[in-house]
Design an enzyme around this catalytic site. Structure first.
Site, PDB file in Angstrom:
ATOM      1  N   ASN A 272       7.298   6.031   3.798  1.00 14.63           N
ATOM      2  CA  ASN A 272       7.216   4.575   3.788  1.00 14.63           C
ATOM      3  C   ASN A 272       8.259   4.011   2.826  1.00 14.63           C
ATOM      4  O   ASN A 272       8.191   4.230   1.621  1.00 14.63           O
ATOM      5  CB  ASN A 272       5.816   4.118   3.344  1.00 14.63           C
ATOM      6  CG  ASN A 272       5.742   2.622   3.143  1.00 14.63           C
ATOM      7  OD1 ASN A 272       6.155   1.847   4.008  1.00 14.63           O
ATOM      8  ND2 ASN A 272       5.241   2.201   1.986  1.00 14.63           N
ATOM      9  N   GLU A 273       9.262   3.344   3.403  1.00 12.75           N
ATOM     10  CA  GLU A 273      10.315   2.657   2.656  1.00 12.75           C
ATOM     11  C   GLU A 273      11.024   3.545   1.619  1.00 12.75           C
ATOM     12  O   GLU A 273      11.004   3.266   0.414  1.00 12.75           O
ATOM     13  CB  GLU A 273       9.762   1.391   1.995  1.00 12.75           C
ATOM     14  CG  GLU A 273       9.207   0.402   3.012  1.00 12.75           C
ATOM     15  CD  GLU A 273       8.791  -0.937   2.402  1.00 12.75           C
ATOM     16  OE1 GLU A 273       8.676  -1.017   1.156  1.00 12.75           O
ATOM     17  OE2 GLU A 273       8.582  -1.892   3.174  1.00 12.75           O
ATOM     18  N   GLU A 390       7.355  -3.569  10.106  1.00  8.01           N
ATOM     19  CA  GLU A 390       6.574  -4.399   9.185  1.00  8.01           C
ATOM     20  C   GLU A 390       7.152  -5.802   9.166  1.00  8.01           C
ATOM     21  O   GLU A 390       8.372  -5.975   9.071  1.00  8.01           O
ATOM     22  CB  GLU A 390       6.587  -3.852   7.751  1.00  8.01           C
ATOM     23  CG  GLU A 390       5.777  -2.609   7.502  1.00  8.01           C
ATOM     24  CD  GLU A 390       5.669  -2.296   5.998  1.00  8.01           C
ATOM     25  OE1 GLU A 390       5.760  -3.244   5.168  1.00  8.01           O
ATOM     26  OE2 GLU A 390       5.518  -1.111   5.659  1.00  8.01           O
ATOM     27  N   TRP A 432       2.067  -6.755   9.310  1.00 16.28           N
ATOM     28  CA  TRP A 432       1.335  -6.267   8.131  1.00 16.28           C
ATOM     29  C   TRP A 432       0.390  -7.372   7.696  1.00 16.28           C
ATOM     30  O   TRP A 432       0.819  -8.469   7.420  1.00 16.28           O
ATOM     31  CB  TRP A 432       2.312  -5.947   6.993  1.00 16.28           C
ATOM     32  CG  TRP A 432       1.626  -5.350   5.807  1.00 16.28           C
ATOM     33  CD1 TRP A 432       0.919  -6.008   4.828  1.00 16.28           C
ATOM     34  CD2 TRP A 432       1.567  -3.958   5.475  1.00 16.28           C
ATOM     35  NE1 TRP A 432       0.418  -5.127   3.920  1.00 16.28           N
ATOM     36  CE2 TRP A 432       0.807  -3.853   4.278  1.00 16.28           C
ATOM     37  CE3 TRP A 432       2.067  -2.795   6.047  1.00 16.28           C
ATOM     38  CZ2 TRP A 432       0.554  -2.630   3.656  1.00 16.28           C
ATOM     39  CZ3 TRP A 432       1.809  -1.589   5.431  1.00 16.28           C
ATOM     40  CH2 TRP A 432       1.067  -1.509   4.253  1.00 16.28           C
TER      41      TRP A 432
END
Length: 505
Positions: A272-273, A390, A432
């Protein structure tokens, strides 16, 4: 011999009711209303120039109305015959169930051989909630509510490293209760026809993240000076590879299916990111993604893989850095997504965070450019599908209103649909985040509780429906092609059987 056929002004054939309308021009048009099908028949379909053209007009009192154009048809009777054949051959059939693996082909996702565009959501908390059997109803409720709004992709965490109720206590030591929670999430998603994107690690400290991996490395005598050593140190990378293997080879305790063989899972996400601010050149992240993508694909050849990127342009794409928010994180949207093992690109969109002091108008202007630039780059440079993984707008921002949030959602959805309907790279978007009622402790300002947000829920449902209808259109076109191929085969067989015969009277 000339045949004169009188076209009636009104005609009923079975469930069909026809009314003739004369329009300027040489062609005849008819309005068809039918309650024959329980499923929605909204469509725009062409049966080639020698057949009919059918376009959805509107619906009145639950009746679907279609415009039928008798293009080069020679007779009304022939038009009726084609309509009957279409119905008999199943051209108006339901889109196939979501029971196969999603694949990438060029700019598109494919499911069961058809282009796949889908609307979805983030719900990072699913495994955590499901690990407590008394809270599993929240997972079921979330999937049920999502499915009722046409949402068919969910992105969630397949990691929780160290700390309270972890999935991974320490390198290679796993919590079976939490793993069974993930089993339940996958099983339940399958019941509701929802595909999953499972993320395998976190850049941030929440749920452990790369910091926890680095701490584990230090505890085993590794000299590590930065959390970014997660991407460089061979021992730490070994911990992460072991997690990949453990998750991918897990046999679901409910379904009995090994994760790497389960089509409910659409894709894996490396992190994630991911960010490596200690190396703005991007070489560290590029090497790490290359290594980990290759390793994961050596275990699982069924599923798609994405890196988890936010979409920032790095030093390798200097001419495009002007489109970034004003910071660098050591990633590059172009270079990182060109790695062969990465099947599709992702983008995250938070102008309310990146430009918190700017007006809503300025944030929307940036968002439009952000969306369109990435769609064009995915289409023209990467030649890969693009998922907006997202996006959202926080109710904690100054001057927030539901109207403003709906505008953000509409802006993202409009860009996706415009690209998708023209055959472009955008394949869907995941807002999100989705919560269900009774989850106040998980609220972060971006939460969407569908029952509490009717206007936003309506925006979401409309996008779901539009993307679904694209898939329906592709299904019909494929069935038309099948019908034409079958007809050609039958004609060839007939000609072969009658070859050399004298058919003259």
């Amino acid at each position: 011999m000339a045949v004169n056929i009188r076209i009636p002004t009104k005609l009923s054939v079975g469930p069909y009711k026809f009314s003739r309308r004369q329009y300027t021009g040489a062609r005849d048009f008819f309005i068809i209303s039918t309650s024959l099908f329980n499923r929605d028949l909204q469509l725009t379909t062409s049966l080639q120039q020698n057949y009919i053209f059918c376009n959805y007009i509107t619906h009145i009192n639950s009746q679907k109305l279609f415009l039928i154009e008798l293009g080069k048809m020679k007779s009304w009777g022939l038009a009726l015959l084609v309509l009957v054949l279409i119905q008999k051959m199943g051209i108006f059939q339901q889109v196939e169930a979501a029971d196969g693996f999603v694949k990438a082909s060029g700019l598109h996702f494919l499911l069961n051989g058809l282009p796949y565009h889908a609307n979805g959501f983030n719900a990072y908390w699913l495994m955590y909630a499901a690990s407590d059997t008394s809270q599993r109803s929240k997972v079921s409720s979330a999937f049920s509510e999502a499915a009722s709004h046409g949402l068919t992709i969910a992105r969630t965490w397949a990691f929780s490293d160290g700390g309270y109720r972890p999935l991974q206590y320490s390198p290679g030591s796993y919590n079976e209760q939490v793993f069974q929670g993930l089993d339940f999430v996958i099983s339940e998603a399958g019941k509701y026809g929802i595909k999953l994107v499972l993320s395998l690690a976190n850049n941030y400290e929440n749920f452990g993240g790369k910091k926890q991996y680095v701490d584990w490395g230090r505890s085993q005598g590794q000299y590590l000076t930065s959390d970014d050593d997660f991407f460089r140190n061979s021992v730490v990378k070994g911990f992460y590879k072991n997690h990949i293997k453990t998750v991918l080879t897990r046999r679901n305790s409910i379904t009995g299916v090994v994760y790497k063989d389960d089509p409910t899972i659409m894709a894996w996400e490396l992190m994630n990111e991911p960010r490596c601010t200690s190396d703005p050149s991007g070489r560290t992240i590029q090497a790490w993604i290359t290594e980990m993508a290759s390793y994961l694909k050596s275990i699982d050849g069924n599923h798609l893989l994405e890196a988890g990127l936010e979409g920032f342009y790095g030093q390798a794409s200097q001419q495009k850095q002007k489109y970034n928010p004003n910071f660098q994180v050591g990633t590059d949207f172009i270079e990182n997504n060109q790695i062969p093992g990465i099947d599709f690109a992702t983008v995250h969109s938070y102008p309310d965070q990146w430009f918190s002091s700017s007006s809503d108008e300025a944030q929307l202007s940036f968002l439009n450019d952000w969306l369109n630039n990435h769609i064009q780059d995915a289409q023209n440079i990467l030649r890969k599908p693009l998922l907006f993984a997202e996006f959202g707008k926080s109710l904690k921002t100054s001057g927030y209103s539901t109207y403003q949030r709906d505008i953000v959602f509409k802006t993202v959805y409009s860009a996706i649909y415009s690209s998708a309907r023209s055959g472009g790279a955008a394949v869907g978007g995941l807002f999100w985040q989705l919560l269900t009622e009774g989850m106040d402790s998980f609220r972060d300002g971006y939460e969407i509780v569908l029952s509490e947000s009717p206007s936003t829920a309506n925006v979401i449902s409309q996008e779901s429906h539009k993307l679904y209808m694209l898939r329906r259109m592709y299904a019909r076109l494929r069935n038309i092609q099948k019908w034409k191929r079958a007809r050609a085969i039958r004609r060839a067989q007939w000609l072969n059987r009658n070859k050399g015969k004298n058919t003259a009277n």
